[in-house]
Design an enzyme around this catalytic site. Structure first.
Site, PDB file in Angstrom:
ATOM      1  N   HIS A  32       4.293 -26.428   1.164  1.00 59.66           N
ATOM      2  CA  HIS A  32       5.513 -27.138   1.486  1.00 59.66           C
ATOM      3  C   HIS A  32       5.358 -28.696   1.415  1.00 59.66           C
ATOM      4  O   HIS A  32       6.500 -29.184   1.109  1.00 59.66           O
ATOM      5  CB  HIS A  32       5.836 -26.860   3.223  1.00 59.66           C
ATOM      6  CG  HIS A  32       5.849 -25.339   3.490  1.00 59.66           C
ATOM      7  ND1 HIS A  32       5.301 -24.722   4.298  1.00 59.66           N
ATOM      8  CD2 HIS A  32       6.815 -24.446   2.818  1.00 59.66           C
ATOM      9  CE1 HIS A  32       5.526 -23.281   4.609  1.00 59.66           C
ATOM     10  NE2 HIS A  32       6.670 -23.305   3.647  1.00 59.66           N
ATOM     11  N   LYS A  86      12.499 -13.585  15.736  1.00 59.81           N
ATOM     12  CA  LYS A  86      11.452 -13.267  14.538  1.00 59.81           C
ATOM     13  C   LYS A  86      10.171 -13.922  15.422  1.00 59.81           C
ATOM     14  O   LYS A  86      10.149 -14.994  16.005  1.00 59.81           O
ATOM     15  CB  LYS A  86      11.612 -14.148  13.363  1.00 59.81           C
ATOM     16  CG  LYS A  86      10.888 -13.917  12.258  1.00 59.81           C
ATOM     17  CD  LYS A  86      11.565 -14.634  10.978  1.00 59.81           C
ATOM     18  CE  LYS A  86      10.425 -14.802   9.781  1.00 59.81           C
ATOM     19  NZ  LYS A  86      10.736 -15.614   8.817  1.00 59.81           N
ATOM     20  N   ARG A 143       7.820 -20.019  -5.844  1.00 60.18           N
ATOM     21  CA  ARG A 143       6.362 -19.691  -6.076  1.00 60.18           C
ATOM     22  C   ARG A 143       6.225 -18.819  -7.357  1.00 60.18           C
ATOM     23  O   ARG A 143       5.350 -18.715  -7.960  1.00 60.18           O
ATOM     24  CB  ARG A 143       5.774 -19.227  -5.028  1.00 60.18           C
ATOM     25  CG  ARG A 143       5.361 -20.064  -3.924  1.00 60.18           C
ATOM     26  CD  ARG A 143       4.983 -19.755  -2.594  1.00 60.18           C
ATOM     27  NE  ARG A 143       6.485 -18.946  -2.011  1.00 60.18           N
ATOM     28  CZ  ARG A 143       6.408 -18.556  -0.761  1.00 60.18           C
ATOM     29  NH1 ARG A 143       5.231 -18.676   0.049  1.00 60.18           N
ATOM     30  NH2 ARG A 143       7.582 -18.020  -0.219  1.00 60.18           N
ATOM     31  N   SER A 176       2.668 -19.184   4.367  1.00 58.60           N
ATOM     32  CA  SER A 176       2.224 -19.335   5.785  1.00 58.60           C
ATOM     33  C   SER A 176       1.979 -17.891   6.323  1.00 58.60           C
ATOM     34  O   SER A 176       0.857 -17.902   7.085  1.00 58.60           O
ATOM     35  CB  SER A 176       3.689 -19.637   6.450  1.00 58.60           C
ATOM     36  OG  SER A 176       4.220 -20.860   6.197  1.00 58.60           O
TER      37      SER A 176
HETATM   38  P1  ADP Z   1      11.193 -18.692   4.970  1.00 60.86           P
HETATM   39  O1  ADP Z   1      10.806 -18.022   5.929  1.00 60.86           O
HETATM   40  O2  ADP Z   1      12.635 -19.488   4.938  1.00 60.86           O
HETATM   41  O3  ADP Z   1      11.036 -18.350   3.224  1.00 60.86           O
HETATM   42  P2  ADP Z   1       9.021 -20.679   4.677  1.00 60.86           P
HETATM   43  O4  ADP Z   1       8.598 -21.411   5.439  1.00 60.86           O
HETATM   44  O5  ADP Z   1       8.150 -19.655   4.369  1.00 60.86           O
HETATM   45  O6  ADP Z   1      10.421 -20.101   5.033  1.00 60.86           O
HETATM   46  O7  ADP Z   1       9.348 -21.424   3.159  1.00 60.86           O
HETATM   47  C1  ADP Z   1      10.275 -22.416   3.148  1.00 60.86           C
HETATM   48  C2  ADP Z   1      10.720 -22.793   1.765  1.00 60.86           C
HETATM   49  O8  ADP Z   1       9.319 -23.118   0.998  1.00 60.86           O
HETATM   50  C3  ADP Z   1      10.814 -21.659   0.758  1.00 60.86           C
HETATM   51  O9  ADP Z   1      11.996 -21.943  -0.274  1.00 60.86           O
HETATM   52  C4  ADP Z   1       9.631 -21.101   0.136  1.00 60.86           C
HETATM   53  O10 ADP Z   1       9.811 -20.502  -1.231  1.00 60.86           O
HETATM   54  C5  ADP Z   1       8.766 -22.648   0.021  1.00 60.86           C
HETATM   55  N1  ADP Z   1       7.598 -22.400  -0.090  1.00 60.86           N
HETATM   56  C6  ADP Z   1       6.788 -21.797   0.623  1.00 60.86           C
HETATM   57  N2  ADP Z   1       5.123 -21.768   0.368  1.00 60.86           N
HETATM   58  C7  ADP Z   1       5.432 -22.586  -0.840  1.00 60.86           C
HETATM   59  C8  ADP Z   1       4.501 -23.085  -1.757  1.00 60.86           C
HETATM   60  N3  ADP Z   1       3.151 -22.670  -1.513  1.00 60.86           N
HETATM   61  N4  ADP Z   1       4.796 -23.666  -2.834  1.00 60.86           N
HETATM   62  C9  ADP Z   1       6.174 -24.013  -2.866  1.00 60.86           C
HETATM   63  N5  ADP Z   1       7.354 -23.564  -2.090  1.00 60.86           N
HETATM   64  C10 ADP Z   1       6.899 -22.897  -1.125  1.00 60.86           C
END
Ligand code: ADP
Length: 158
Positions: A17, A41, A90, A127
């Site tokens: 992130h 959630k 990703r 996450s």
């Molecule tokens: P959500 O539950 O809305 O997917 P996340 O917190 O998992 O929320 O992710 C938010 C954003 O960050 C999404 O666009 C996701 O694809 C991106 N993201 C999550 N992990 C990574 C990573 N390791 N590298 C790049 N982008 C990421």
């Protein structure tokens, strides 16, 4: 001044992130990192804890604002008067869902565009995987900001 909203669960924020926020700041002057508040959630960290960890992870960079919102991202963007939503990609697994979301959001708010940034070094980090590994006693300190590694240890009693 161009602003983008980077929305997500951030439960917790990872180095993946953070790298998207850093890359986003190359294209945008300001980024609002918006934590989705979804009482249905199950999450490991509260919204306040997640927001605190995000702030600490971006070193309180003045160009990054941290907020929380409930309901539709399309409505939140309208309220903030922001027209760009930033997402990280990703891999192909993300693509199908993101394509659907971007088009649904366009339907809900025709003024809004979704912009994608390719994941880099941390493309394999999520996450949920971080939580799974940490719960099983794994060391995740290479893939999450320091404060997150500490909070995970505290929360999981290690
Ligand atoms: P959500 O539950 O809305 O997917 P996340 O917190 O998992 O929320 O992710 C938010 C954003 O960050 C999404 O666009 C996701 O694809 C991106 N993201 C999550 N992990 C990574 C990573 N390791 N590298 C790049 N982008 C990421």
């Amino acid at each position: 001044m161009t602003t983008a909203i980077y929305a997500g669960s951030f439960d917790p924020i990872t180095k993946g992130h953070v790298s998207i926020i850093r890359s986003g700041l190359v294209a945008f002057d300001r980024i609002i990192v918006a934590v989705v508040i979804n009482p249905n959630k199950k999450s490991l960290f509260t919204v306040e804890e997640r927001m605190h960890m995000i702030k600490a992870s971006v070193d309180a960079d003045a160009r990054v604002e941290v907020d929380g919102f409930e309901g539709l991202l399309a409505d939140y963007a309208r309220k903030q008067n922001v027209r760009v939503v930033l997402r990280g990609l990703r891999g192909v697994a993300d693509f199908e869902y993101e394509l659907q979301m971007a088009n649904m959001n366009r339907n809900l708010n025709a003024e809004m565009e979704t912009v994608f940034i390719m994941a880099n070094d941390y493309f394999y980090v999520s996450s949920s995987l971080v939580k799974e590994a940490a719960t099983l006693g794994g060391d995740v300190s290479n893939v999450v900001p320091e404060i997150v590694a500490r909070k995970l240890r505290e929360r999981l009693g290690r």
